[in-house]
Every structure is written in C-alpha cells, then in structure tokens.
Write an enzyme that holds these catalytic residues in place. Sequence first.
Site, PDB file in Angstrom:
ATOM      1  N   GLY A 192     -97.400 -23.792  57.730  1.00 26.24           N
ATOM      2  CA  GLY A 192     -98.601 -24.350  57.106  1.00 26.24           C
ATOM      3  C   GLY A 192     -99.670 -23.259  57.076  1.00 26.24           C
ATOM      4  N   ARG A 244     -94.833 -13.637  56.587  1.00 23.13           N
ATOM      5  CA  ARG A 244     -94.699 -14.524  55.422  1.00 23.13           C
ATOM      6  C   ARG A 244     -95.784 -14.118  54.417  1.00 23.13           C
ATOM      7  NH1 ARG A 244     -94.121 -20.690  56.394  1.00 23.13           N
ATOM      8  NH2 ARG A 244     -93.069 -20.494  54.386  1.00 23.13           N
ATOM      9  N   GLN A 250     -90.129 -30.549  55.162  1.00 23.83           N
ATOM     10  CA  GLN A 250     -91.431 -30.746  55.813  1.00 23.83           C
ATOM     11  C   GLN A 250     -91.904 -32.198  55.660  1.00 23.83           C
ATOM     12  OE1 GLN A 250     -90.606 -28.116  54.007  1.00 23.83           O
ATOM     13  NE2 GLN A 250     -91.644 -26.254  54.681  1.00 23.83           N
ATOM     14  N   ASP A 303    -101.424 -22.830  49.534  1.00 24.25           N
ATOM     15  CA  ASP A 303    -101.241 -21.636  50.367  1.00 24.25           C
ATOM     16  C   ASP A 303    -102.100 -20.476  49.899  1.00 24.25           C
ATOM     17  OD1 ASP A 303     -98.691 -23.288  50.798  1.00 24.25           O
ATOM     18  OD2 ASP A 303     -98.738 -21.827  52.435  1.00 24.25           O
ATOM     19  N   ASN A 314     -98.279 -23.415  46.189  1.00 30.93           N
ATOM     20  CA  ASN A 314     -98.032 -24.380  47.267  1.00 30.93           C
ATOM     21  C   ASN A 314     -96.519 -24.593  47.344  1.00 30.93           C
ATOM     22  OD1 ASN A 314     -99.049 -26.181  49.328  1.00 30.93           O
ATOM     23  ND2 ASN A 314     -98.427 -27.888  48.029  1.00 30.93           N
TER      24      ASN A 314
HETATM   25  O1  MRU Z   1     -93.499 -23.169  54.124  1.00 30.97           O
HETATM   26  P1  MRU Z   1     -94.601 -23.937  54.767  1.00 30.97           P
HETATM   27  O2  MRU Z   1     -94.149 -25.188  55.439  1.00 30.97           O
HETATM   28  O3  MRU Z   1     -95.476 -23.075  55.634  1.00 30.97           O
HETATM   29  O4  MRU Z   1     -95.495 -24.391  53.522  1.00 30.97           O
HETATM   30  C1  MRU Z   1     -96.650 -25.120  53.750  1.00 30.97           C
HETATM   31  C2  MRU Z   1     -97.279 -25.626  52.503  1.00 30.97           C
HETATM   32  O5  MRU Z   1     -96.877 -25.317  51.411  1.00 30.97           O
HETATM   33  C3  MRU Z   1     -98.499 -26.467  52.674  1.00 30.97           C
HETATM   34  O6  MRU Z   1     -98.620 -27.390  51.630  1.00 30.97           O
HETATM   35  C4  MRU Z   1     -99.726 -25.540  52.663  1.00 30.97           C
HETATM   36  O7  MRU Z   1     -99.581 -24.537  53.590  1.00 30.97           O
HETATM   37  C5  MRU Z   1    -100.966 -26.267  52.927  1.00 30.97           C
HETATM   38  S1  MRU Z   1    -101.060 -26.784  54.606  1.00 30.97           S
HETATM   39  C6  MRU Z   1    -102.562 -27.426  54.879  1.00 30.97           C
END
Ligand code: MRU
Length: 341
Positions: free
Chosen positions: A47, A89, A196, A236, A246
């Site tokens: 996240g 990442r 997720q 993101d 996102n």
């Molecule tokens: O790959 P992830 O689980 O880190 O991706 C997270 C997302 O895409 C969320 O929607 C984004 O980080 C917003 S979290 C408030």
Amino acid sequence: MRGKAISWNGDYLLVLDQTKLPLSEEYLALRDTEDYVKAIRLMKVRGAPLIGIVAGYAVAQAGLNSAFSDLQDFEAKVRKAIARISATRPTAVNLYKALERMQRVLDDNILRTPREIANLLVEQAKAIHKEEIEATEKISRLGATLIPPGSEVVTICNTGELATAGLGTALGVIRQAFRQNKIKRVWVLETRPYLQGRLTAWELAKDKIPFRVLVDGAVGALFRKVKISASIVGADRIAKNGDFANKIGTYQLAVLSEKHQADFIVCAPTTTFDPNTKSGDQIKIEERDGDEVRKFSRSFVLPKNYPVWNPAFDVTPAELVSYYVSDEGIKLGRRKLKDDS
Ligand code: MRU
C-alpha cells in the site's frame, strides 16, 4: 484494530504479515535493511502510504544500527539503506518522497554525531507515520460527504489501515460514510493475483460493514445487476495532469463506472501526488514475477514455462475521474467537469 499494521518498538519495526491474512495474524520484526527490503518486495507490507512509512523506518533503523560507527561508516550505511529501499517497488511515489525526507535529515545534520543523527532519523520516520495517519482522517471526513445515503459502492485492492496505518484512503471514506449510515453494502474486488480484496474483507468484517467479495471478472456483471453509486479507489501515483496509477484492474473499473453513471472517486494523501510526473505514460509500472499468476495460493495452475504478463498496476486517464479527495480537499475530476458543463 487501529495501530496493528505496524508499530515502532524503539529499536525495531513490528509489522503484521499481510501475506498471511486473514487466515492467520502473524507478526514480523524488521531489524535490518535486508529485513525491510524483503518485507516490501514480498508484499508483507504494502500500500503506497504504508510503504512510504516503512521506508522511513528502514532508514532510521539503518542509522540506529550504525550509531556506534564512525561518522564516515555511519553515513555510508545510511546512504546504502536509502539506495536499497528505493530499488524495492517503483510505482508508489510515497516511497521516494519518504526517502527524500530521510536523506534531507542526513544531509542537513552531517556535522552531528552518528547517535544524534540516528535519533533525528527516528523522529523523522515517526513524523512521516503520524502525518500519514492524520491525512487519512481528513480524507475520510471529506470523502464521506460525496456518498449519498443507501449507497452500494465498489472498491479494489486494499486501501485501509493495512495500506496506510490509519483509517485508510478509499476504505477510510467507506468507513466514515458507513458511520453516517450511508453505505448499504461494499463490493470488494478480489484483486488477482495478490488478492488484496481479502485484506479489505478482513478490515470490513472487523468493523461489521456489510460486504461481498467478487472475482475481478464479475465486476461488469455487478454493474448491470446492482445500481452502484460510486467506485472508490486509492492511488499509488497521481501525475500532474490527473492520470493516476493504481492496482491492476482499476482502469476497467473506471470505464465501467462511466458507462453506468457511477461516480469514480480517487482518494489519496498529498504524498501520492507527483507534480514531477507530467502524465500517466511516464509512470513506471511495476511488473512482478510471473509465478504470481502461474500459481494459485501455493500450487502451480500453469506450467512454469508458460509465458505470463503480470503488471501490478494500471494507469487510469484523468478524464474518467469524477473526484480526487486528498487531505487538502476535494477536487473535481475531468469527468465531473464534463458532466456538469
Ligand atoms: O501492490 P499493492 O498492494 O502495494 O498496491 C496497493 C494499491 O494499489 C493501493 O490501491 C494504493 O497503494 C493505495 S493504498 C491507500
């Protein structure tokens, strides 16, 4: 469950292992840079805002672990930690913004002792953590004003405490709107391949908010069957022109939302806005290991030699966004501006 996703324990970071939820609640102690690198890469913590917070603590940890070294060694170790974490990442800008803040603390205090700088790094990491929590409270309050009573809403990925350490962005808005009796039900996209959606379901179940999980492929059928008031998502990285990255699957949700006249609401703290990236085309999209698609849970469902494509994020163009909700306010998106003109 507030305060569970991560906690700083004076000389290490305790994190809830998100790969094990919701079937088991296991904690991991992160004690050196490689622990942090692994936890971020393997999605133990994830996240955008949470990755930024954890990045801050990773640098503080490197400082604390080297507090008894001489200054030259201390500086080299902290800079190495910053470089290692920045290579984990690529998509969420929060990570880079947090690392820049930590680097500034180092640069601005380089004449102090390692112990003093290490303490300042810890203070800065705690400040990032606190600010992100506060941002989610503002986003939740503001965003809830956009939700009409009796709403059926859709969300993707996880944007709650597990992604932010606070109330959440999109999920914070849902929580606040639920408290105001505006949410009838939340439709939770499963979010292959990392699922997720199971994290979102876990958070909603704890808060007794009615929800149903559906596979990503069912979302079109959902829009035809149920009157959805809004799709509420996180981000993101939001480029200067309003395009945003996102979780993979967000773009199709935006297209469906427009087709079915549901609002498409993007919720993110100011740390997710990236004025240095002009448009969505310039956002680097993380591509993850193909085995995440070849496997379901721990078993292979595709032979190892079958080619796959596994982008972790997609880009949604600004023209599909109804509203952006940040801790600084609500901004109309191009879709809303077009609908209203
Ligand atoms: O790959 P992830 O689980 O880190 O991706 C997270 C997302 O895409 C969320 O929607 C984004 O980080 C917003 S979290 C408030």
